[in-house]
Design a protein around this motif. Structure first.
Motif, short mmCIF file in Angstrom:
data_model
loop_
_atom_site.label_atom_id
_atom_site.label_comp_id
_atom_site.label_asym_id
_atom_site.label_seq_id
_atom_site.Cartn_x
_atom_site.Cartn_y
_atom_site.Cartn_z
N ALA A 143 -21.53 -18.93 -24.67
CA ALA A 143 -20.75 -17.71 -24.40
C ALA A 143 -19.35 -18.14 -24.28
O ALA A 143 -18.40 -17.00 -24.91
N SER A 144 -18.85 -19.11 -23.73
CA SER A 144 -17.47 -19.40 -23.42
C SER A 144 -16.75 -19.93 -24.75
O SER A 144 -15.97 -19.50 -25.25
N LEU A 145 -17.71 -20.25 -25.75
CA LEU A 145 -17.37 -20.82 -27.36
C LEU A 145 -16.92 -19.47 -27.94
O LEU A 145 -15.91 -19.11 -28.43
N ALA A 215 -21.39 -12.06 -23.35
CA ALA A 215 -22.33 -12.54 -22.46
C ALA A 215 -23.49 -11.81 -22.18
O ALA A 215 -24.47 -12.89 -21.96
N LEU A 216 -23.86 -10.72 -22.47
CA LEU A 216 -25.06 -10.41 -22.45
C LEU A 216 -25.97 -10.73 -23.63
O LEU A 216 -27.11 -11.05 -23.39
N MET A 217 -25.38 -11.05 -24.84
CA MET A 217 -26.44 -11.57 -25.93
C MET A 217 -26.50 -13.06 -26.06
O MET A 217 -27.49 -13.30 -26.40
N LEU A 236 -21.10 -10.57 -14.38
CA LEU A 236 -20.82 -9.06 -13.78
C LEU A 236 -21.08 -7.90 -14.52
O LEU A 236 -21.96 -7.01 -14.33
N THR A 237 -20.49 -8.07 -15.92
CA THR A 237 -20.70 -6.99 -16.76
C THR A 237 -21.89 -7.05 -17.39
O THR A 237 -22.53 -5.78 -17.65
N ALA A 238 -22.54 -8.25 -17.75
CA ALA A 238 -23.92 -7.95 -18.05
C ALA A 238 -24.83 -7.49 -17.21
O ALA A 238 -25.63 -6.79 -17.49
#
Lengths: 291, 74
Positions: A143-145, A215-217, A236-238
Protein backbone atom coordinates in the motif's frame (compact mmCIF):
# COMPACT_ATOMS: atom_id res chain seq x y z
CA UNK A 1 -15.56 52.19 -2.71
CA UNK A 2 -17.93 52.29 -5.67
CA UNK A 3 -21.23 50.43 -5.50
CA UNK A 4 -20.00 47.86 -8.01
CA UNK A 5 -16.91 47.18 -5.90
CA UNK A 6 -19.01 46.87 -2.78
CA UNK A 7 -21.31 44.33 -4.44
CA UNK A 8 -18.31 42.34 -5.70
CA UNK A 9 -16.76 42.44 -2.23
CA UNK A 10 -20.00 41.24 -0.63
CA UNK A 11 -20.47 38.51 -3.24
CA UNK A 12 -16.95 37.13 -2.83
CA UNK A 13 -17.26 37.36 0.93
CA UNK A 14 -20.50 35.35 0.83
CA UNK A 15 -19.01 32.75 -1.52
CA UNK A 16 -15.91 32.34 0.65
CA UNK A 17 -18.14 32.13 3.73
CA UNK A 18 -20.30 29.48 2.04
CA UNK A 19 -17.20 27.40 1.21
CA UNK A 20 -15.92 27.58 4.77
CA UNK A 21 -19.44 27.01 6.12
CA UNK A 22 -19.86 23.83 4.06
CA UNK A 23 -16.59 22.43 5.40
CA UNK A 24 -17.66 23.19 8.98
CA UNK A 25 -21.15 21.80 8.29
CA UNK A 26 -19.61 18.45 7.28
CA UNK A 27 -17.75 18.35 10.60
CA UNK A 28 -20.87 19.20 12.64
CA UNK A 29 -22.87 16.65 10.65
CA UNK A 30 -20.39 13.94 11.63
CA UNK A 31 -20.40 15.04 15.28
CA UNK A 32 -24.20 15.14 15.32
CA UNK A 33 -24.65 11.67 13.79
CA UNK A 34 -21.87 10.18 15.87
CA UNK A 35 -23.15 11.77 19.09
CA UNK A 36 -24.33 8.48 20.69
CA UNK A 37 -20.68 7.38 20.62
CA UNK A 38 -19.44 10.21 22.76
CA UNK A 39 -21.17 9.40 26.05
CA UNK A 40 -18.74 7.97 28.64
CA UNK A 41 -19.13 4.18 28.35
CA UNK A 42 -19.35 3.98 24.55
CA UNK A 43 -16.48 6.39 24.09
CA UNK A 44 -14.25 4.08 26.16
CA UNK A 45 -15.06 1.28 23.71
CA UNK A 46 -13.62 3.36 20.87
CA UNK A 47 -10.32 3.58 22.73
CA UNK A 48 -10.00 -0.20 23.03
CA UNK A 49 -6.96 -1.67 21.32
CA UNK A 50 -8.99 -4.24 19.37
CA UNK A 51 -11.81 -4.17 16.85
CA UNK A 52 -14.04 -7.13 17.75
CA UNK A 53 -17.67 -6.03 17.24
CA UNK A 54 -18.98 -9.50 18.16
CA UNK A 55 -17.50 -9.08 21.64
CA UNK A 56 -18.55 -5.43 21.96
CA UNK A 57 -15.06 -4.04 21.35
CA UNK A 58 -15.01 -1.14 18.88
CA UNK A 59 -11.42 0.01 19.26
CA UNK A 60 -10.33 2.31 16.46
CA UNK A 61 -6.68 2.49 17.52
CA UNK A 62 -5.51 -0.27 15.11
CA UNK A 63 -6.95 1.74 12.20
CA UNK A 64 -5.44 5.01 13.43
CA UNK A 65 -2.06 3.29 13.77
CA UNK A 66 -2.35 1.62 10.34
CA UNK A 67 -3.29 4.91 8.66
CA UNK A 68 -0.38 6.72 10.34
CA UNK A 69 2.07 3.94 9.40
CA UNK A 70 1.01 3.74 5.75
CA UNK A 71 0.99 7.54 5.34
CA UNK A 72 4.43 7.87 6.97
CA UNK A 73 5.96 5.09 4.85
CA UNK A 74 4.48 6.48 1.62
CA UNK A 75 5.78 9.96 2.44
CA UNK A 76 9.24 8.59 3.24
CA UNK A 77 9.29 6.94 -0.18
CA UNK A 78 7.62 9.73 -2.15
CA UNK A 79 9.48 12.77 -0.78
CA UNK A 80 13.00 11.87 -2.01
CA UNK A 81 11.57 10.59 -5.30
CA UNK A 82 9.61 13.80 -5.85
CA UNK A 83 12.47 16.06 -4.84
CA UNK A 84 14.80 14.26 -7.25
CA UNK A 85 12.30 14.59 -10.08
CA UNK A 86 11.68 18.27 -9.32
CA UNK A 87 15.45 18.91 -9.38
CA UNK A 88 15.72 17.02 -12.66
CA UNK A 89 12.85 18.96 -14.26
CA UNK A 90 13.88 22.38 -13.00
CA UNK A 91 17.64 22.21 -13.04
CA UNK A 92 19.35 19.32 -14.77
CA UNK A 93 17.35 17.85 -17.64
CA UNK A 94 17.53 19.26 -21.20
CA UNK A 95 14.59 21.55 -21.94
CA UNK A 96 12.63 19.12 -24.14
CA UNK A 97 13.05 16.28 -21.66
CA UNK A 98 12.10 18.48 -18.69
CA UNK A 99 8.95 19.59 -20.51
CA UNK A 100 8.06 15.98 -21.41
CA UNK A 101 8.60 14.78 -17.84
CA UNK A 102 6.55 17.68 -16.48
CA UNK A 103 3.68 16.78 -18.83
CA UNK A 104 3.90 13.13 -17.85
CA UNK A 105 3.73 14.08 -14.16
CA UNK A 106 0.71 16.32 -14.89
CA UNK A 107 -0.90 13.39 -16.70
CA UNK A 108 -0.23 11.15 -13.70
CA UNK A 109 -2.41 13.36 -11.49
CA UNK A 110 -5.35 12.37 -13.69
CA UNK A 111 -4.90 8.60 -13.39
CA UNK A 112 -7.76 7.29 -11.22
CA UNK A 113 -6.78 5.68 -7.92
CA UNK A 114 -8.58 2.47 -8.84
CA UNK A 115 -6.13 1.92 -11.74
CA UNK A 116 -3.19 2.00 -9.34
CA UNK A 117 -5.19 -0.28 -7.07
CA UNK A 118 -5.91 -3.05 -9.52
CA UNK A 119 -2.51 -2.90 -11.18
CA UNK A 120 -1.15 -3.22 -7.64
CA UNK A 121 -3.32 -6.27 -6.96
CA UNK A 122 -2.12 -8.09 -10.11
CA UNK A 123 1.49 -6.90 -10.26
CA UNK A 124 2.82 -5.55 -6.98
CA UNK A 125 1.12 -7.88 -4.50
CA UNK A 126 2.47 -11.09 -6.14
CA UNK A 127 5.89 -9.45 -6.41
CA UNK A 128 5.96 -8.57 -2.69
CA UNK A 129 4.65 -12.05 -1.79
CA UNK A 130 7.32 -13.83 -3.82
CA UNK A 131 10.15 -11.47 -2.88
CA UNK A 132 9.68 -11.80 0.87
CA UNK A 133 8.07 -15.27 1.01
CA UNK A 134 5.79 -14.12 3.81
CA UNK A 135 2.07 -13.48 3.95
CA UNK A 136 -0.26 -12.83 1.05
CA UNK A 137 1.60 -9.80 -0.27
CA UNK A 138 -1.27 -7.53 0.72
CA UNK A 139 0.59 -5.46 3.23
CA UNK A 140 1.63 -2.07 4.54
CA UNK A 141 4.59 -2.18 2.14
CA UNK A 142 2.44 -2.76 -0.97
CA UNK A 143 0.00 0.00 0.00
CA UNK A 144 2.85 2.41 0.84
CA UNK A 145 4.60 1.80 -2.50
CA UNK A 146 1.43 2.44 -4.47
CA UNK A 147 0.46 5.47 -2.38
CA UNK A 148 3.96 6.87 -2.89
CA UNK A 149 3.40 6.62 -6.64
CA UNK A 150 -0.03 8.23 -6.28
CA UNK A 151 1.10 11.24 -4.24
CA UNK A 152 4.40 11.86 -6.05
CA UNK A 153 2.88 13.94 -8.90
CA UNK A 154 1.22 16.30 -6.40
CA UNK A 155 4.55 16.85 -4.67
CA UNK A 156 6.57 17.14 -7.89
CA UNK A 157 4.26 19.76 -9.42
CA UNK A 158 4.26 21.87 -6.25
CA UNK A 159 8.04 21.50 -5.84
CA UNK A 160 8.68 22.54 -9.44
CA UNK A 161 6.34 25.53 -9.11
CA UNK A 162 8.01 26.66 -5.90
CA UNK A 163 11.46 26.24 -7.52
CA UNK A 164 10.28 28.38 -10.43
CA UNK A 165 9.05 31.09 -8.03
CA UNK A 166 12.58 31.71 -6.77
CA UNK A 167 13.73 35.05 -8.27
CA UNK A 168 15.77 34.51 -11.43
CA UNK A 169 18.01 37.48 -10.64
CA UNK A 170 19.53 35.66 -7.67
CA UNK A 171 20.16 32.57 -9.77
CA UNK A 172 21.81 34.62 -12.51
CA UNK A 173 23.99 36.35 -9.94
CA UNK A 174 25.15 32.97 -8.66
CA UNK A 175 25.69 31.70 -12.20
CA UNK A 176 27.84 34.76 -12.88
CA UNK A 177 30.01 33.71 -9.93
CA UNK A 178 30.50 30.32 -11.55
CA UNK A 179 28.23 28.30 -9.26
CA UNK A 180 27.43 24.70 -10.11
CA UNK A 181 23.82 23.41 -10.26
CA UNK A 182 24.35 21.87 -6.81
CA UNK A 183 25.43 25.19 -5.34
CA UNK A 184 22.45 26.97 -6.92
CA UNK A 185 20.16 24.32 -5.49
CA UNK A 186 21.59 24.33 -1.98
CA UNK A 187 22.18 28.06 -1.54
CA UNK A 188 19.34 29.69 -3.47
CA UNK A 189 16.62 27.34 -4.70
CA UNK A 190 15.99 25.12 -1.68
CA UNK A 191 16.02 27.94 0.93
CA UNK A 192 13.83 30.10 -1.30
CA UNK A 193 11.37 27.30 -2.03
CA UNK A 194 11.16 25.84 1.47
CA UNK A 195 7.56 26.98 1.97
CA UNK A 196 6.55 25.35 -1.32
CA UNK A 197 8.33 22.13 -0.35
CA UNK A 198 6.46 22.12 2.94
CA UNK A 199 3.15 22.84 1.19
CA UNK A 200 3.71 19.99 -1.28
CA UNK A 201 4.69 17.60 1.49
CA UNK A 202 1.65 18.35 3.64
CA UNK A 203 -0.77 18.37 0.70
CA UNK A 204 0.54 14.96 -0.33
CA UNK A 205 0.25 13.77 3.29
CA UNK A 206 -3.40 14.85 3.28
CA UNK A 207 -3.98 13.03 0.01
CA UNK A 208 -2.35 9.85 1.31
CA UNK A 209 -4.38 10.06 4.53
CA UNK A 210 -7.64 10.48 2.63
CA UNK A 211 -7.10 7.83 -0.03
CA UNK A 212 -9.43 4.87 0.30
CA UNK A 213 -9.15 2.57 -2.69
CA UNK A 214 -5.46 1.72 -2.60
CA UNK A 215 -5.58 0.84 1.10
CA UNK A 216 -8.80 -1.10 0.56
CA UNK A 217 -7.49 -3.09 -2.41
CA UNK A 218 -3.89 -3.67 -1.49
CA UNK A 219 -3.31 -3.33 2.28
CA UNK A 220 -5.09 -6.55 3.26
CA UNK A 221 -7.79 -5.10 5.56
CA UNK A 222 -6.96 -7.08 8.68
CA UNK A 223 -8.53 -5.33 11.66
CA UNK A 224 -5.44 -5.61 13.82
CA UNK A 225 -2.44 -3.44 14.51
CA UNK A 226 0.36 -4.28 12.04
CA UNK A 227 3.68 -5.18 13.63
CA UNK A 228 5.80 -4.86 10.50
CA UNK A 229 5.81 -3.64 6.92
CA UNK A 230 4.82 -7.07 5.59
CA UNK A 231 1.74 -7.31 7.83
CA UNK A 232 -1.71 -6.52 6.46
CA UNK A 233 -3.47 -3.44 7.79
CA UNK A 234 -6.78 -1.60 7.61
CA UNK A 235 -6.80 2.18 7.42
CA UNK A 236 -9.53 4.50 8.74
CA UNK A 237 -10.81 5.18 5.21
CA UNK A 238 -10.94 1.46 4.37
CA UNK A 239 -12.77 0.84 7.65
CA UNK A 240 -15.42 3.41 6.69
CA UNK A 241 -15.87 1.83 3.25
CA UNK A 242 -16.08 -1.73 4.61
CA UNK A 243 -18.53 -0.95 7.42
CA UNK A 244 -20.75 1.19 5.17
CA UNK A 245 -20.97 -1.64 2.67
CA UNK A 246 -22.11 -4.15 5.30
CA UNK A 247 -24.16 -2.35 7.94
CA UNK A 248 -26.41 0.67 8.46
CA UNK A 249 -27.69 0.90 12.01
CA UNK A 250 -25.59 -0.24 14.96
CA UNK A 251 -22.78 1.04 17.15
CA UNK A 252 -20.47 -0.57 14.60
CA UNK A 253 -21.99 1.65 11.92
CA UNK A 254 -21.83 4.77 14.09
CA UNK A 255 -18.09 4.29 14.55
CA UNK A 256 -17.62 5.41 10.93
CA UNK A 257 -18.49 8.93 12.09
CA UNK A 258 -15.75 8.68 14.71
CA UNK A 259 -13.37 7.55 11.93
CA UNK A 260 -14.53 10.51 9.82
CA UNK A 261 -13.93 12.94 12.69
CA UNK A 262 -10.42 11.54 13.25
CA UNK A 263 -9.63 11.90 9.52
CA UNK A 264 -11.11 15.41 9.43
CA UNK A 265 -9.11 16.50 12.47
CA UNK A 266 -5.98 14.85 11.03
CA UNK A 267 -6.28 16.81 7.78
CA UNK A 268 -7.10 20.03 9.65
CA UNK A 269 -4.13 19.39 11.95
CA UNK A 270 -1.80 19.04 8.96
CA UNK A 271 -3.05 22.35 7.52
CA UNK A 272 -2.64 24.15 10.85
CA UNK A 273 0.83 22.63 11.26
CA UNK A 274 1.79 23.92 7.82
CA UNK A 275 0.61 27.44 8.67
CA UNK A 276 2.40 27.42 12.00
CA UNK A 277 5.66 26.18 10.42
CA UNK A 278 5.49 28.76 7.63
CA UNK A 279 4.86 31.54 10.15
CA UNK A 280 7.74 30.48 12.36
CA UNK A 281 10.19 29.56 9.63
CA UNK A 282 13.12 31.89 9.26
CA UNK A 283 13.68 32.50 5.57
CA UNK A 284 17.49 32.61 5.27
CA UNK A 285 17.38 33.78 1.67
CA UNK A 286 15.23 36.75 2.62
CA UNK A 287 13.08 36.20 -0.46
CA UNK A 288 9.85 35.62 1.36
CA UNK A 289 8.74 33.28 -1.40
CA UNK A 290 5.31 31.91 -0.67
CA UNK A 291 3.81 28.71 -2.10
CA UNK B 1 35.35 16.82 -3.40
CA UNK B 2 32.80 19.40 -4.58
CA UNK B 3 32.84 17.72 -7.97
CA UNK B 4 31.83 14.41 -6.37
CA UNK B 5 28.81 16.08 -4.72
CA UNK B 6 27.78 17.47 -8.11
CA UNK B 7 27.98 13.99 -9.63
CA UNK B 8 25.99 12.51 -6.74
CA UNK B 9 23.27 15.14 -7.16
CA UNK B 10 23.09 14.50 -10.91
CA UNK B 11 22.97 10.73 -10.38
CA UNK B 12 20.28 11.08 -7.69
CA UNK B 13 18.06 13.29 -9.86
CA UNK B 14 18.36 11.07 -12.94
CA UNK B 15 17.82 7.95 -10.87
CA UNK B 16 14.60 9.43 -9.45
CA UNK B 17 13.47 10.41 -12.94
CA UNK B 18 14.11 6.93 -14.32
CA UNK B 19 12.43 5.33 -11.30
CA UNK B 20 9.28 7.38 -11.83
CA UNK B 21 9.28 6.71 -15.57
CA UNK B 22 9.77 3.00 -14.89
CA UNK B 23 6.91 2.91 -12.38
CA UNK B 24 4.46 4.79 -14.64
CA UNK B 25 5.64 2.75 -17.64
CA UNK B 26 4.96 -0.46 -15.73
CA UNK B 27 1.44 0.65 -14.74
CA UNK B 28 0.53 1.87 -18.25
CA UNK B 29 2.32 -1.04 -19.95
CA UNK B 30 0.42 -3.56 -17.84
CA UNK B 31 -2.86 -1.84 -18.70
CA UNK B 32 -2.09 -1.83 -22.42
CA UNK B 33 -0.80 -5.40 -22.42
CA UNK B 34 -3.90 -6.75 -20.71
CA UNK B 35 -6.36 -4.27 -22.15
CA UNK B 36 -5.64 -4.07 -25.89
CA UNK B 37 -6.67 -7.69 -26.70
CA UNK B 38 -10.05 -6.99 -25.08
CA UNK B 39 -10.73 -3.84 -27.14
CA UNK B 40 -13.55 -5.08 -29.39
CA UNK B 41 -17.08 -3.77 -30.07
CA UNK B 42 -18.41 -6.55 -27.81
CA UNK B 43 -16.60 -4.97 -24.89
CA UNK B 44 -18.78 -1.88 -25.14
CA UNK B 45 -21.99 -3.24 -26.68
CA UNK B 46 -22.12 -6.84 -25.50
CA UNK B 47 -24.33 -9.02 -27.72
CA UNK B 48 -26.09 -6.06 -29.36
CA UNK B 49 -25.07 -5.47 -33.02
CA UNK B 50 -23.34 -2.12 -33.61
CA UNK B 51 -25.92 -0.84 -36.16
CA UNK B 52 -28.87 -1.70 -33.89
CA UNK B 53 -27.21 0.09 -30.98
CA UNK B 54 -26.37 3.19 -33.05
CA UNK B 55 -29.92 3.56 -34.42
CA UNK B 56 -31.43 2.84 -30.99
CA UNK B 57 -33.25 -0.24 -32.30
CA UNK B 58 -32.20 -2.39 -29.38
CA UNK B 59 -31.33 -1.62 -25.78
CA UNK B 60 -27.71 -2.31 -24.84
CA UNK B 61 -27.77 -4.36 -21.66
CA UNK B 62 -24.38 -6.10 -21.64
CA UNK B 63 -20.97 -4.58 -22.17
CA UNK B 64 -19.54 -1.39 -20.72
CA UNK B 65 -22.01 1.06 -22.32
CA UNK B 66 -24.57 0.94 -19.47
CA UNK B 67 -21.74 1.79 -17.05
CA UNK B 68 -20.23 4.43 -19.35
CA UNK B 69 -23.43 6.43 -19.88
CA UNK B 70 -23.79 7.66 -16.25
CA UNK B 71 -20.09 8.68 -16.36
CA UNK B 72 -20.82 10.90 -19.39
CA UNK B 73 -23.79 12.52 -17.63
CA UNK B 74 -21.90 13.20 -14.44
Amino acid sequence: LKLRDRISYLLFFLLAGAGAGLTLAIFFFMVLLGRPLFDGATFDLLLASKWLPDRGLYGLLPFVFSSALIVTCSLLLAFPLSLGNAILIHLLAPRFLARGLYRLVSLMTGIPTVIYGFVGVFLLVPLVRESFSRGSGMSVLSASLLLALLISPTMILLFVESFAAVPKAHLRALEALGASPRQKLLHIILPGAANGLLAGFLLAAGRALGDTLIALMVAGNTAARPTGLLDPARTLTAQIALVMAADFDSIEFKTIFACGIILYLGSAGLTLLFRALVRRRHDPSGFGVNP
Amino acid sequence: MKRIYDVILTFYAWFCGLLLLGAVGTVLGFLLLKGIPALKPELVLGETPLVDALFLRRVVIDGLLPAMTPCCWS
